[in-house]
Design a protein around this motif. Structure first.
Motif, PDB file in Angstrom:
ATOM      1  N   HIS B 263      59.088 -39.881  25.019  1.00  0.00           N
ATOM      2  CA  HIS B 263      60.242 -40.507  25.659  1.00  0.00           C
ATOM      3  C   HIS B 263      61.466 -40.402  24.766  1.00  0.00           C
ATOM      4  CE1 HIS B 263      56.919 -42.383  27.894  1.00  0.00           C
ATOM      5  NE2 HIS B 263      57.777 -42.400  28.885  1.00  0.00           N
ATOM      6  N   LEU B 264      61.216 -40.549  23.463  1.00  0.00           N
ATOM      7  CA  LEU B 264      62.315 -40.466  22.507  1.00  0.00           C
ATOM      8  C   LEU B 264      62.913 -39.065  22.540  1.00  0.00           C
ATOM      9  CD1 LEU B 264      63.669 -42.187  20.222  1.00  0.00           C
ATOM     10  CD2 LEU B 264      62.178 -40.970  18.638  1.00  0.00           C
ATOM     11  N   LEU B 265      62.029 -38.060  22.561  1.00  0.00           N
ATOM     12  CA  LEU B 265      62.493 -36.670  22.597  1.00  0.00           C
ATOM     13  C   LEU B 265      63.297 -36.403  23.865  1.00  0.00           C
ATOM     14  CD1 LEU B 265      59.395 -34.714  21.233  1.00  0.00           C
ATOM     15  CD2 LEU B 265      61.557 -35.206  20.085  1.00  0.00           C
ATOM     16  N   GLN B 266      62.773 -36.920  24.984  1.00  0.00           N
ATOM     17  CA  GLN B 266      63.480 -36.719  26.248  1.00  0.00           C
ATOM     18  C   GLN B 266      64.848 -37.384  26.218  1.00  0.00           C
ATOM     19  OE1 GLN B 266      60.383 -38.174  28.754  1.00  0.00           O
ATOM     20  NE2 GLN B 266      59.883 -36.152  29.571  1.00  0.00           N
ATOM     21  N   ALA B 267      64.895 -38.521  25.576  1.00  0.00           N
ATOM     22  CA  ALA B 267      66.146 -39.263  25.514  1.00  0.00           C
ATOM     23  C   ALA B 267      67.220 -38.481  24.759  1.00  0.00           C
ATOM     24  CB  ALA B 267      65.916 -40.622  24.860  1.00  0.00           C
ATOM     25  N   VAL B 268      66.802 -37.690  23.782  1.00  0.00           N
ATOM     26  CA  VAL B 268      67.796 -36.894  23.049  1.00  0.00           C
ATOM     27  C   VAL B 268      67.824 -35.445  23.571  1.00  0.00           C
ATOM     28  CG1 VAL B 268      67.786 -38.281  20.959  1.00  0.00           C
ATOM     29  CG2 VAL B 268      66.110 -36.459  21.202  1.00  0.00           C
ATOM     30  N   ASP B 269      67.354 -35.278  24.847  1.00  0.00           N
ATOM     31  CA  ASP B 269      67.481 -34.006  25.553  1.00  0.00           C
ATOM     32  C   ASP B 269      66.703 -32.848  24.932  1.00  0.00           C
ATOM     33  OD1 ASP B 269      68.912 -35.016  27.599  1.00  0.00           O
ATOM     34  OD2 ASP B 269      70.867 -34.631  26.684  1.00  0.00           O
ATOM     35  N   VAL B 270      65.571 -33.148  24.323  1.00  0.00           N
ATOM     36  CA  VAL B 270      64.696 -32.069  23.872  1.00  0.00           C
ATOM     37  C   VAL B 270      63.775 -31.726  25.048  1.00  0.00           C
ATOM     38  CG1 VAL B 270      62.880 -31.410  22.246  1.00  0.00           C
ATOM     39  CG2 VAL B 270      64.744 -32.914  21.505  1.00  0.00           C
ATOM     40  N   PRO B 271      63.709 -30.459  25.449  1.00  0.00           N
ATOM     41  CA  PRO B 271      62.807 -30.130  26.564  1.00  0.00           C
ATOM     42  C   PRO B 271      61.344 -30.356  26.167  1.00  0.00           C
ATOM     43  CG  PRO B 271      63.741 -28.143  25.590  1.00  0.00           C
ATOM     44  CD  PRO B 271      64.426 -29.287  24.940  1.00  0.00           C
ATOM     45  N   THR B 273      57.522 -29.604  26.666  1.00  0.00           N
ATOM     46  CA  THR B 273      56.594 -28.623  27.239  1.00  0.00           C
ATOM     47  C   THR B 273      55.249 -29.278  27.515  1.00  0.00           C
ATOM     48  OG1 THR B 273      55.802 -28.004  25.071  1.00  0.00           O
ATOM     49  CG2 THR B 273      57.675 -26.754  25.949  1.00  0.00           C
ATOM     50  N   ASP B 274      54.397 -28.581  28.249  1.00  0.00           N
ATOM     51  CA  ASP B 274      53.063 -29.103  28.551  1.00  0.00           C
ATOM     52  C   ASP B 274      52.251 -29.319  27.280  1.00  0.00           C
ATOM     53  OD1 ASP B 274      53.389 -29.385  31.151  1.00  0.00           O
ATOM     54  OD2 ASP B 274      52.091 -27.731  31.794  1.00  0.00           O
ATOM     55  N   ALA B 275      52.395 -28.358  26.362  1.00  0.00           N
ATOM     56  CA  ALA B 275      51.654 -28.467  25.106  1.00  0.00           C
ATOM     57  C   ALA B 275      52.047 -29.748  24.374  1.00  0.00           C
ATOM     58  CB  ALA B 275      51.932 -27.246  24.236  1.00  0.00           C
ATOM     59  N   MET B 276      53.342 -30.056  24.416  1.00  0.00           N
ATOM     60  CA  MET B 276      53.805 -31.276  23.748  1.00  0.00           C
ATOM     61  C   MET B 276      53.280 -32.515  24.463  1.00  0.00           C
ATOM     62  SD  MET B 276      57.654 -30.107  22.941  1.00  0.00           S
ATOM     63  CE  MET B 276      58.364 -31.628  22.341  1.00  0.00           C
ATOM     64  N   ALA B 277      53.277 -32.460  25.813  1.00  0.00           N
ATOM     65  CA  ALA B 277      52.836 -33.627  26.586  1.00  0.00           C
ATOM     66  C   ALA B 277      51.371 -33.953  26.312  1.00  0.00           C
ATOM     67  CB  ALA B 277      53.051 -33.374  28.072  1.00  0.00           C
ATOM     68  N   ASN B 278      50.591 -32.928  25.945  1.00  0.00           N
ATOM     69  CA  ASN B 278      49.174 -33.167  25.679  1.00  0.00           C
ATOM     70  C   ASN B 278      48.877 -33.392  24.201  1.00  0.00           C
ATOM     71  OD1 ASN B 278      48.308 -33.007  28.339  1.00  0.00           O
ATOM     72  ND2 ASN B 278      48.366 -30.759  28.264  1.00  0.00           N
ATOM     73  N   HIS B 279      49.934 -33.343  23.375  1.00  0.00           N
ATOM     74  CA  HIS B 279      49.734 -33.517  21.946  1.00  0.00           C
ATOM     75  C   HIS B 279      49.339 -34.964  21.642  1.00  0.00           C
ATOM     76  CE1 HIS B 279      50.682 -33.745  17.679  1.00  0.00           C
ATOM     77  NE2 HIS B 279      50.520 -32.436  17.665  1.00  0.00           N
TER      78      HIS B 279
END
Lengths: 416, 315
Positions: B263-271, B273-279
């Motif tokens: 959520h933090l990454l999304q808040a600062v507009d970092v895209p 990826t699926d790999a990140m979502a499953n990390h």
């Protein structure tokens, strides 16, 4: 049809061996069985109950009325619930010449034992060890990790979830489900299978929230209960056990949370005593048996166990099936040699408390009916008082073997 | 708003419970300088004694008898064991209490068995006290909060407002001088130890039926009480109180936060990826680590403020 035929074969083998008395080589032998489970430490309560259960059954199932005519001797090994310690005591058991190993407390330990036993058996032909698992329920144990030397007698996580899914599918009151689980392999699997099964069987049900909390660290569950309440859930599915389960029930009662709990372990040794009157009529429990099952054999075992161990209850019915499979397998193999017995147990059908059950040959997962029971006050129809609480498990629903049966991906390697 | 108020109430009541559990430990620590590792075992013993006494003559007598019996045992232990070990220093004192905790666990299992016992809340304390935004607040929880606050008041009054308290405090820093003035310092220590143990047992009487009375109960609270004492500042009663409330409120609110690093990454507009979502680490939610936050706090306090929030001594 196939089932009937294999049953007939098993019965025939059993009758033959009984009829001829000591004619077979194995009759009169004593089979030693190593029990590798926690007998000290925080899980000793459950570990000692199962040890008593196995000792009780060994005495009851061995000797004259045993189809193979063998006696059983239980040799306890304390693994302190740890993987490395389990491997140490496994080695000790093998060094003592024990060829049968029983374990159930924890799938992590079970996985480690399967690996070690496979390795041992490969390197020591003629000294193979067979592993009988009465409670470790990770589906991987009979899928990706499946082994010819491992036999699973409890229904695994996926099978129990199939049963819960079927119940939820037909229960129109269930609309919103919350998943509350411990953050380790078992809890994560329950979360995963719950999502998968509900999507398939009950797509109208919405999963409104999920929590994974650290194992055994939560003293106060009221924040979780407040969260569940805020989510509007009407049903909670949980794989929690021990204090993590009973404390959640108590917090739910205190906060007036009116939901149904679908659980895996509400009936485990000690948990009913800890629950007491919390969650009456709301806690459900899926297992291969329930306390008031109208089986004379089961009631006789339950009663005799309670007389021998007045402060405990007979709660682990897979242990009974384990001895039945072993006895009939030995009778069929006409030997106590583990490889021959393992081969004989493949596809074996035998009579359990709940009717005939089959050890599926393809993955060594016992196929058996499951029961969903609810925590209620003792009444005339359900007279068995569980752990002196004045409460008992009453039947909700019976699931035939095929309902809870799941396909397997096991590619079994059998010895030549 | 309703959820916030409920969580705050839950947090405060959990904090007060933590203080109740750790009050006796703080007392012994502050007045004797002994870190009593068997504290949680006395909590367990208190619960078991209360279970037994309740079964015989009821809950209210148990509320008095159980702490008294525990205090007696504690005093005996101090007089004949701890005092002998005292001259060998703090490490020996600590080790002997560790040993005691094992002995007590085995004794409890021998007497009452390994399974949980049916120690229940008395009927007159069952049920809700009031209803807040549709959620009942249990009467027994309020009772526990009350006991906790009474403990705080009683210790504070005893230590700061009475002659005994004066002697106790003086005996901590200048034992020889207090002895020379004609006070029996060893007996004061015995009393303090017995009193601290009685508080642990009282927490057991009150907590044993709210939670579960079983051999594992000492183990389950053992860690958290040390966190309270260390974060609050070794031997600081006020510090322990503040630390308890802090930990109670922080963990309770953390459970309700389902945000993760994603959520933090999304808040600062970092895209994402699926790999990140499953990390495993990135997807870890705050609610998942909530019960571990006290231990994070413990480590931070030891690094950045070793004397604790309100302590006067380095730990």
């Amino acid at each position: 049809m196939k089932r009937i035929r294999s049953l007939a074969a098993a019965t025939l083998a059993a009758t033959l061996s009984m009829g001829t008395g000591g004619a077979w080589a194995q009759a009169g032998e004593t089979v030693r069985i190593a029990v590798i489970d926690p007998q000290s430490g925080p899980f000793a309560n459950i570990g000692l109950n199962i040890l008593h259960t196995l000792e009780f059954l060994a005495e009851r199932e061995g000797g004259t009325h045993n189809p193979a005519g063998v006696k059983f001797e239980i040799v306890p090994f304390d693994n302190k619930m740890s993987g490395p310690e389990s491997l140490n005591v496994l080695k000790a058991a093998i060094d003592q010449g024990i060829r049968y190993v029983v374990q159930g407390g924890g799938s992590g330990v079970a996985g480690a034992l399967i690996d070690a036993i496979n390795k041992h058996n490969e390197r020591n032909p003629g000294k193979e060890v067979v592993y009988l698992n009465y409670a470790a329920v990770d589906p991987d144990l009979t899928n990706s990790k499946c082994s010819f030397y491992h036999f699973s007698f409890d229904a695994n996580t996926a099978m129990k979830m199939e049963a819960m899914g079927s119940s939820i599918q037909d229960d129109k009151r269930v609309r919103k489900v919350y998943l509350l689980n411990q953050n380790y392999s078992h809890g994560q699997q329950v979360t995963r299978y719950a999502k998968e099964v509900l999507r398939r069987k009950a797509p109208h049900v919405e999963i409104v929230g999920e929590d994974l909390h650290p194992l055994g660290q939560v003293k106060d569950f009221s924040p979780y209960i407040a969260k569940i309440k805020a989510s509007g859930a009407d049903t909670v599915i949980t794989g929690n056990f021990g204090p993590d389960l009973s404390l959640a029930f108590k917090a739910a009662r205190d906060a007036g949370l009116d939901v149904a709990f679908y659980t895996y372990y509400a009936g485990a040794a000690g948990t009913p005593a800890a629950i007491g009157d919390a969650g009456l009529g709301k806690i459900r429990f899926v297992y291969p048996i329930y306390t008031n099952l109208a089986s004379p054999e089961y009631q006789a075992v339950f009663k005799a166990f309670g007389q021998k161990f007045p402060n405990e209850a007979f709660v682990t019915s897979p242990a009974y099936n384990l001895f039945k499979a072993l006895s009939h397998g030995m009778a069929k193999a006409k030997s106590t040699d583990p490889v021959k017995v393992a081969r004989a147990m493949e596809g074996l059908s035998f009579r359990s408390f709940t009717g005939d059950v089959t050890m599926r040959a393809s993955d060594h997962q016992l196929q058996q009916p499951l029961y969903m029971a609810t925590w209620n006050k003792v009444d005339a129809k359900n007279p068995i008082d569980v752990e002196k609480t004045g409460n008992t498990w009453t039947l909700d629903r019976l699931f035939d073997s095929y309902v809870a049966s799941t396909p397997t991906t096991c590619q079994m390697k059998r010895p030549a | 708003m309703a959820f916030f108020a409920l969580s705050l109430l839950n947090g405060i009541s959990y904090g007060l419970l933590l203080f109740m559990l750790s009050a006796g430990l703080t007392l012994i620590m502050s007045m004797m300088g002994v870190l009593n590792f068997a504290h949680a075992s006395f909590y367990m013993l208190g619960a078991y004694l209360a279970y037994q006494v309740s079964a015989w003559i009821g809950f209210w007598p148990a509320l008095l008898i159980s702490p008294l019996v525990a205090a007696l045992l504690g005093a005996v232990f101090e007089r004949w064991v701890l005092r002998r070990v005292h001259r060998h220093g703090h490490a020996s004192e600590l080790l002997v209490t560790v040993g005691l905790s094992f002995v007590m666990l085995e004794v409890v299992q021998l007497v009452w068995g390994r399974a949980p016992v049916g120690y229940r809340i008395p009927a007159e304390l069952e049920g809700p006290l009031f209803t807040l935004f549709g959620s009942p607040f249990p009467l027994y929880r309020a009772f526990m909060m009350g006991v906790s606050i009474l403990m705080l008041l009683a210790i504070w009054l005893l230590v700061s407002r009475t002659r005994i308290g004066l002697v106790i405090q003086a005996a901590l820093t200048h034992p020889d001088m207090v002895q020379a003035l004609g006070h029996d310092v060893p007996r004061v220590s015995m009393g303090v130890f017995g009193g601290g143990v009685a508080l642990a047992a009282l927490a057991g009487v009150v907590g044993g039926n709210a939670y579960t009375t079983e051999p594992g109960m000492a183990f389950s609270v053992g860690n958290i009480v040390f966190v309270v004492v260390v974060v609050g500042g070794m031997g600081s009663l006020g510090g322990a109180f503040v630390a308890s409330l802090l930990i109670g409120v922080v963990t309770t609110f953390a459970v309700s936060l389902d945000q993760s690093l994603l959520h933090l990454l999304q808040a600062v507009d970092v895209p994402v990826t699926d790999a990140m979502a499953n990390h495993a680490l990135l997807a870890l939610k705050i609610s998942q680590v909530a019960p571990l936050l006290p231990y994070l706090l413990l480590v931070s306090v030891l690094i950045f403020r070793p004397k604790g929030l309100m302590g006067t001594r380095e730990t």
